[in-house]
Design a protein around this motif. Structure first.
Motif, PDB file in Angstrom:
ATOM      1  N   PRO B 212       1.117  -1.079  -0.114  1.00 11.80           N
ATOM      2  CA  PRO B 212       0.093   0.014  -0.300  1.00 11.80           C
ATOM      3  C   PRO B 212       1.103   1.068   0.068  1.00 11.80           C
ATOM      4  CG  PRO B 212      -0.086  -0.893   2.444  1.00 11.80           C
ATOM      5  CD  PRO B 212       0.898  -1.791   1.246  1.00 11.80           C
ATOM      6  N   THR B 213       0.343   2.400  -0.740  1.00  6.97           N
ATOM      7  CA  THR B 213       0.969   3.672  -0.558  1.00  6.97           C
ATOM      8  C   THR B 213       0.763   3.920   0.826  1.00  6.97           C
ATOM      9  OG1 THR B 213      -0.936   4.215  -2.164  1.00  6.97           O
ATOM     10  CG2 THR B 213       1.070   3.512  -3.022  1.00  6.97           C
ATOM     11  N   ASP B 214       0.165   4.155   1.357  1.00  3.77           N
ATOM     12  CA  ASP B 214      -0.155   4.881   2.748  1.00  3.77           C
ATOM     13  C   ASP B 214       0.509   4.587   4.202  1.00  3.77           C
ATOM     14  OD1 ASP B 214      -2.185   3.094   2.600  1.00  3.77           O
ATOM     15  OD2 ASP B 214      -4.524   4.321   3.289  1.00  3.77           O
ATOM     16  N   VAL B 215       1.527   3.598   3.661  1.00  2.00           N
ATOM     17  CA  VAL B 215       2.001   2.738   4.974  1.00  2.00           C
ATOM     18  C   VAL B 215       3.268   3.390   4.426  1.00  2.00           C
ATOM     19  CG1 VAL B 215       3.109   0.925   5.496  1.00  2.00           C
ATOM     20  CG2 VAL B 215       0.424   0.745   5.204  1.00  2.00           C
ATOM     21  N   ASP B 216       3.418   4.112   5.636  1.00  4.12           N
ATOM     22  CA  ASP B 216       5.000   4.558   6.399  1.00  4.12           C
ATOM     23  C   ASP B 216       6.195   3.322   6.880  1.00  4.12           C
ATOM     24  OD1 ASP B 216       6.879   6.174   6.453  1.00  4.12           O
ATOM     25  OD2 ASP B 216       6.017   7.238   8.469  1.00  4.12           O
ATOM     26  N   TYR B 217       6.641   3.137   5.566  1.00  2.00           N
ATOM     27  CA  TYR B 217       7.324   1.964   5.706  1.00  2.00           C
ATOM     28  C   TYR B 217       8.468   2.735   6.656  1.00  2.00           C
ATOM     29  CZ  TYR B 217       5.181  -1.484   2.767  1.00  2.00           C
ATOM     30  OH  TYR B 217       4.703  -1.587   2.497  1.00  2.00           O
ATOM     31  N   ARG B 218       8.767   3.209   6.676  1.00  5.18           N
ATOM     32  CA  ARG B 218       9.962   4.494   7.700  1.00  5.18           C
ATOM     33  C   ARG B 218       9.867   3.629   9.442  1.00  5.18           C
ATOM     34  NH1 ARG B 218      11.688  10.252   7.263  1.00  5.18           N
ATOM     35  NH2 ARG B 218       9.347  10.319   7.232  1.00  5.18           N
ATOM     36  N   VAL B 219       8.212   3.735   9.853  1.00  8.74           N
ATOM     37  CA  VAL B 219       8.083   3.891  10.980  1.00  8.74           C
ATOM     38  C   VAL B 219       7.886   1.990  11.309  1.00  8.74           C
ATOM     39  CG1 VAL B 219       6.139   3.527  12.405  1.00  8.74           C
ATOM     40  CG2 VAL B 219       6.672   5.029  11.043  1.00  8.74           C
ATOM     41  N   MET B 220       7.877   1.347  10.312  1.00  6.39           N
ATOM     42  CA  MET B 220       7.903  -0.419  10.214  1.00  6.39           C
ATOM     43  C   MET B 220       8.513  -0.903  10.806  1.00  6.39           C
ATOM     44  SD  MET B 220       4.273  -1.742   9.003  1.00  6.39           S
ATOM     45  CE  MET B 220       4.175  -2.605   7.715  1.00  6.39           C
ATOM     46  N   ALA B 221       9.624  -0.240   9.786  1.00 13.14           N
ATOM     47  CA  ALA B 221      11.174  -0.423   9.620  1.00 13.14           C
ATOM     48  C   ALA B 221      11.615  -0.312  10.426  1.00 13.14           C
ATOM     49  CB  ALA B 221      11.933   0.469   8.586  1.00 13.14           C
ATOM     50  N   THR B 222      11.458   1.282  11.831  1.00 10.81           N
ATOM     51  CA  THR B 222      12.058   1.214  12.931  1.00 10.81           C
ATOM     52  C   THR B 222      11.666   0.274  13.707  1.00 10.81           C
ATOM     53  OG1 THR B 222      12.265   3.638  12.394  1.00 10.81           O
ATOM     54  CG2 THR B 222      12.512   3.078  15.068  1.00 10.81           C
TER      55      THR B 222
END
Lengths: 769, 539
Positions: B212-222
């Motif tokens: 999805p485009t509306d997911v912040d992968y940086r947060v998930m990565a952290t």
């Protein structure tokens, strides 16, 4: 011509031989040049067709044209001069070559002379040869004359400019000596042009040279060249574009070097720049600016982190920490193969789709798949994980005590109504007769008679036990209030309508009492001093007297409520008016006197009441109940009702408790000893309360409301001051029908029995026993 | 007069809280770094009791952090690393711009790295604390390990997640502590009990993700960064408690078995080893060789309830013991292999499907062949051909269910969630009732359906019997009286309690409504099924 060239070449070669001091580069160059020229010789005529063609062609053509058209000597001489100039140019070039070796001038001078001669000869010859055989010679001439592009067409010195600048001038530029070059005379008009086109077979291959303004006839080769270029081919016929490629730098190591260039000197001596750089690095290492590479960390990625569990490491933070709640576990509806009852129906599915995602009860649509193989990927998986992440670091956390109460525990434990009997439970009698709302009712102190006043301008007297209407008295307006005198030895009823209060003697019950009452009224003696009163007292006579009217009190304003003092001598009337101070008047019947107890207007008075025992007077305005001491003539208490609009008020026979009904569905119980705020507020009615009443003996009170019900409550007041009154609702009595949004308008208790009367907007009075 | 004038918002709750922007400024971090720090350190906002007071009279929506929390963050060494990293990026960009390649290389070698060990230790001072929080870590790791190795995050992260997930599964297999499993439309839920902690995680089905485009992968990565560290340490500790070698190694026998199969298919030795581990088909090597008697448990204390439970768990651990499974290629191999091995069964699959198969399809000893297609051409006689749901349902039911309902091409019985625990008044699906009866050891009655069939016409013929009017009246009046009593008492409730009471009653009524809806629907479906059957029999 070829011979000449050869001569020249020989000369040059001679020079080379003569000058062995030339450095190698030059020598090489020369050598290479030689090679080139040799090749050129071999295939001269064909090879050089393209290389210098344009210049050469143009020149030769120029000459032709000039010769043809002008035939003037001047031009030819010019050309000759040009040639010599060219020769000079050559000289200059050769001079360059000469400068380097720094040989004696003799040689070069000789060469110059020779060259000049050659140039002249060449010029002459070229002029001559143009006519017999054009191209070969001219091309050969060109090859030597113009090597570079900036020397092209050297005769016109204007340079590379748009030639239309000379459009309006007779000349077209300047020659080397600064003389004008005149345009060739061109007086061709359209007709000439046309004729030329028709007649001249070479018209199509004639172009105009802009620099000189001359027409040039293109040779066959040139036309050929133009054709080839138009077709996108190479200009040179002999150029083979598909020659086999030779890998110059291939992976094979060749025995010969690619270039024959000897190595530079700098490749043998140490570099100064590098030395400087190394020096800098060494210095930086010495100074500790550059550190040796750090060794890689050897600790493993994972180890036993909790090997030494230190109890001291549990800080206050950890005790304060609120762990995140775990994810909700899935229910049956999330299964890939749920029981069929968990699948949504079509309407539910539509409703789900239309709902805002935030408010959906399920975040997904339950689905059923026949086998595990058919289950697709869940498209919102990443979303849900991400939302969980957001919850974990963005949501404020709070410990919330979950209210895990049994709702039954919330219900207060009250004594059973059964144990609190007696209280009215059933509707036993209905008093029918009024045709409009019955605003007010009152019971005689003996409890035998009931009086009711209605909007149909009548006052009816009923026998309580039989519901018979004994007497109907018509008055001049809608009756707002009736009140039976509480004194059992006096039989008087106060009736208020419009601005009048009438004291009626119904003549019911004990004859003795009735006559005593009449006597009491008639025995009144006019005092000596006639006081100026706001209320006019009049004795009823004639027909009125027949009906029972005894005294008529004319008030300045509409009277809403009448109420008797417990002794039966004083009568208080309420005339609600926001503007004046005359809202409440107290009449003394025996002396026919009227007083206005208040000097100031403290708000719209709703109702008033006398204290049953002590000389207190209760005045209920919109939001407050004020208690006045009549003897001391001062305000003793102000009760805050906490409601918007008080409708009615009743005083407990003990005198220490007051209940107030209000239009905002509340009933407030005040304990005067306790506080000026309500001891208890009951919100048991659905609509506005119209009337409240206490029983005189039993611990009961009732409230009637617009929702058509009368609620009877047990209200026990204890003698012990420490014990608070006990309030228990015991019965909801329903019977009145709601008409015009009005239900019960008045309630009264029977003075001795636990019965309650209620009058309603449906024109009836009901008795509940 | 006396003293200085008191100013507003200089004491009390206004000073205990700090808005996010202020906190960020105090830490002098960018918003992204602040977020990362909060994630790593587990700092979350607080909702002040009097928001307006804290917000200095304004009602603008703001997030507030406790000032104490922010002060706690001030001394975090990771903050320094963040700053270093920022500088590093700046330098690197500069070097790139100047095309100083040697400089770039040197800088890349000295790239500042930070470790989260101390944060893990600080957040979870005891091991149990860490274990309690491992749910989300597992779900996240299993999600990341299914990502494609291109794009969204570093390949190393994905590999690490995969490794940790496999380690975890191997541990669960070895401990045999899986308790529940659920096939949902979202993924497969597993629940295990480790050291007394119930741990639930979800694994997505094996499909490529539509990112999805509306997911912040940086947060998930952290989060993943934190979780991989946590999970690694937890795994290490868990392996240690079982005397297993960490990082996991296959034990000698298993290794031999696997080596004999398809060694040459893999180019890289290390890769093939990790694949073998993830095949979950062989047991792990131990630091101390396992003593082969299970009776050497601690002294037995006869406590009724506990022993009952232990007994139950013991039998559950050996649920599939002695059974030999073979997985066809269309079933989810990893999940099933994990499950079967967790309960003591043997499992294998086609050699070409995955590395680590231990026996062939032709093996005579195979008892269950799991197939997820309507029919299969070549069937062996002495084995059951069943659909995969059987395995999952068996685990949840804690008994071996009869296989008849799970044969190929048969309409499967509904798959129920094992996480639902029905309390009084909740709706219990009929399948669950049947299952409970089975667990009690009652024989499934075949006539049950028939009974329903017979019941239906009986129910239709309604009989009216002359009842005793008086008795009922008395009952009724009594009831009415009670109801009225209650109503009157409710009148006397305080406003607050009344509100609460109304709310509770509303919720109760809603529940009742839902349950009745489900019940009606269930009844309806049964009736429909009955009529269909009836029709068929007539025809």
């Amino acid at each position: 011509m070829t011979k000449l060239k050869n001569k020249k070449r020989n000369l040059e070669e001679n020079e080379d031989e003569q000058l062995p001091i030339f450095d190698k580069d030059g020598g090489e160059d020369a050598h290479l040049d030689d090679g080139d020229e040799d090749q050129g010789d071999l295939s001269d005529s064909e090879e050089s067709v393209f290389s210098g063609l344009e210049e050469s062609g143009s020149e030769s053509d120029d000459e032709e044209e000039e010769d043809e058209e002008d035939g003037s000597e001047e031009k030819s001489s010019d050309i000759e001069e040009d040639k010599t100039a060219d020769g000079d140019g050559d000289d200059q070039l050769s001079a360059k070559e000469v400068i380097k070796p720094q040989t004696d001038g003799q040689n070069s001078k000789e060469k110059k002379k020779k060259k000049k001669a050659a140039g002249k000869e060449g010029g002459e010859e070229s002029v001559a040869s143009v006519r017999d055989s054009g191209l070969q010679i001219s091309s050969q001439v060109d090859e030597y004359e113009h090597d570079t592009s900036d020397e092209e067409d050297i005769r016109n010195t204007v340079g590379n400019i748009p030639m239309e600048w000379y459009k309006d001038y007779p000349h077209i530029g300047y020659d080397l000596e600064g003389k004008k070059i005149f345009k060739p005379i061109r007086n061709k008009d359209e007709l000439d042009e046309f004729l030329d086109k028709m007649e001249n077979p070479d018209y199509w291959r004639t172009v105009q040279d802009k620099m000189t303004g001359a027409d040039i006839r293109l040779s066959d080769e040139q036309v050929d060249l133009v054709h080839r270029l138009q077709q996108g081919k190479f200009g040179d016929v002999n150029f083979n574009e598909y020659e086999p490629a030779i890998d110059f730098f291939s992976n094979e190591v060749m025995i010969h070097p690619v270039t024959n260039r000897p190595q530079d000197k700098r490749s043998f001596i140490p570099s100064l720049i590098e030395k400087e750089k190394v020096g800098k690095l060494v210095h930086a290492i010495k100074m500790g600016w550059i550190k040796p590479r750090r060794p890689k960390e050897t600790t493993p990625q994972y180890y036993d982190l909790w090997a030494k569990e230190d109890p001291n490491s549990i800080l206050g933070r950890h005790k304060m920490h609120v762990p995140a709640p775990k994810m909700k576990l899935p229910g049956h509806e999330e299964s890939y193969n749920p029981p069929p009852e968990y699948l949504l129906s079509e309407e539910e599915r539509l409703a789900w789709e239309q709902q805002d995602p935030e408010y959906r009860k399920l975040s997904f649509l339950p689905q059923k798949f026949a086998c595990l193989r058919a289950v697709p990927a869940y498209s919102r998986f990443i979303h849900e994980r991400f939302e969980r992440c957001l919850d974990l670091y963005l949501c404020p956390r709070q410990r919330k005590m979950r209210v895990n109460v049994n709702p039954e525990d919330l219900i207060p434990k009250l004594p059973k109504p059964k144990d609190l009997q007696p209280f009215p439970t059933t509707q036993s009698l209905v008093y029918r007769g009024h045709s409009s709302l019955v605003r007010s009712i009152s019971v005689s102190p003996s409890g035998q008679w009931l009086v009711s006043g209605s909007d149909d301008c009548t006052v009816r007297f009923w026998e309580v036990s039989t519901a018979r209407c004994l007497k109907t008295v018509e008055v001049g307006g809608a009756v707002k209030g009736v009140a039976w005198n509480p004194n059992p030895s006096i039989c008087l009823v106060a009736v208020s309508y419009d601005d009048t209060v009438v004291l009626l003697n119904p003549g019911l019950g004990d004859r003795l009492v009735c006559t005593a009452t009449d006597q009491l009224i008639s025995s009144y003696e006019e005092p000596e001093e006639v006081m100026d009163q706001s209320v006019q007292w009049a004795v009823a006579e004639g027909e009125g007297h027949e009906q029972g009217h005894r005294l008529i009190l004319k008030h300045p304003k509409t009277v809403r409520q009448v109420t008797w003092h417990g002794k039966g001598d004083y009568l208080a009337c309420v005339m609600p008016d926001n503007g004046s101070s005359l809202q409440v008047v107290i009449h003394q019947v025996s002396k026919r006197r009227t007083q206005n107890p208040f000097r100031k207007n403290k708000g719209l008075v709703q109702c008033v009441s006398f204290h049953p025992i002590r000389p207190y007077f209760f005045v209920a305005t919109q939001r407050y109940v004020r208690v006045y001491n009549l003897i001391k003539q001062e305000l003793t208490k102000k009760l805050m009702a906490n409601c918007k609009w008080i409708s009615s008020m009743a005083i407990h026979p003990g005198g220490d408790n007051v209940i107030c009904g209000s239009y905002d569905c509340r009933l407030a119980w005040f304990d005067l000893d306790l506080s000026t705020k309500p001891y208890k507020v009951l919100r048991h009615h659905k609509k506005a309360l119209r009337s409240v009443a206490y029983h005189r003996h039993y611990p009961l009170f009732a409230s009637g409301s617009d929702d058509g019900s009368v609620i009877v409550c047990h209200g026990m007041v204890y003698n012990d001051l420490l014990q608070n009154p006990l309030i228990v609702p015991v019965k909801v009595l329903k019977g009145h029908t709601i008409t015009h949004d009005l239900g019960v308008l008045d309630v009264t208790f029977h003075p001795t029995q636990p019965w309650v009367f209620s009058s309603g907007a449906d024109g009836t009075v009901r008795l509940f026993t | 007069m006396g003293g200085l004038q008191k100013k507003k918002y200089e004491s009390g709750s206004a000073t205990n809280y700090v808005s996010r922007n202020k906190a960020r400024k105090k830490l002098s971090l960018s918003l992204a770094d602040f977020r990362r720090l909060c994630i790593l350190k587990g700092i979350y906002p607080h909702e002040p009791k009097h928001k307006k007071k804290v917000n200095k009279g304004s009602t603008a929506p703001r997030t507030f952090y406790l000032l104490k929390d922010i002060r706690f963050l001030l001394h975090e060494p990771v903050v320094g690393k963040f700053r270093e990293y920022k500088i590093f990026v700046r330098k690197l960009r500069k070097a790139y711009g100047k095309a100083e390649w040697s400089g770039v290389k040197r800088m890349k070698e000295n790239k500042p790295v930070y470790k989260l060990d101390h944060i893990i230790k600080e957040r979870y001072p005891t091991f149990i604390d860490a274990l309690r929080d491992v749910d989300d870590a597992l779900s996240m790791c299993f999600l990341f390990s299914t990502f494609a190795r291109t794009g969204k995050c570093h390949v190393q992260t994905i590999q690490l997640c995969r490794r940790l997930g496999v380690e975890w599964m191997n541990y669960i297999i070895d401990l045999r502590s899986l308790r529940k499993v659920f096939l949902s439309i979202k993924g497969i839920y597993y629940q295990a009990e480790v050291l007394g902690q119930t741990i639930t995680w979800i694994v997505p089905y094996q499909f490529a993700h539509d990112h999805p485009t509306d997911v912040d992968y940086r947060v998930m990565a952290t989060f993943t960064e934190l979780y991989t560290t946590l999970l690694g340490f937890v795994n290490f500790r868990l392996y240690q408690t079982l005397n297993l070698v960490y990082p996991p190694k296959l034990d000698g026998q298993g290794e031999f078995n696997l080596k004999s199969t398809c060694e040459e298919d893999y180019a890289l030795e290390s890769e093939s080893y990790s694949e073998k581990l993830s095949a979950l088909s062989a047991s792990l090597a131990r630091t101390v060789p396992l003593v082969e008697d299970e009776e050497a448990e601690p002294d037995h204390f006869p406590a009724e309830g506990v022993s009952e439970r232990q007994k139950c768990q013991k039998t559950l651990k050996k649920l599939f013991e002695g059974l030999k499974f073979f997985l066809n290629r269309e079933v989810p191999r990893e999940s099933l292999a994990f499950l079967i091995r967790c309960f003591g069964g043997q499992v294998s699959w086609d050699k070409s499907l995955c590395i680590g198969s231990t026996y062939d399809e032709t093996d005579e000893m195979i008892t269950h062949h799991i197939v997820d297609r309507p029919t299969i051409n070549k069937q062996y006689i002495n084995r059951y051909y069943i659909q995969p749901q059987w395995v999952y349902d068996c685990v949840n039911a804690k008994i071996l269910l009869p296989v008849e309902e799970y044969f190929l091409g048969v309409t499967l019985p509904p798959h129920l969630s094992p996480f639902v625990e029905e309390s009084e008044g909740d709706y219990v699906p009929p399948e669950k009732l049947k299952l409970l009866a089975l667990q009690r050891g009652e024989k499934p009655r075949e006539e049950e359906d028939d009974q329903i069939q017979f019941c239906l016409p009986q129910r239709l013929s309604v009989k009216v019997t002359p009842g005793k009017v008086k008795q009922e009246n008395r009952m009724r009046t009594e009831q009415e009286e009670k109801a009225e009593e209650k109503r009157l008492a409710i009148m006397m409730m305080k406003k607050k309690e009344k509100y609460l009471y109304d709310k509770i009653m509303f919720g109760k009524k809603r529940n009742v409504r839902e349950v009745s809806l489900l019940r009606n629907r269930c009844h309806f479906t049964i009736v429909c099924a009955f009529f269909c059957k009836f029709k068929n029999t007539i025809e």
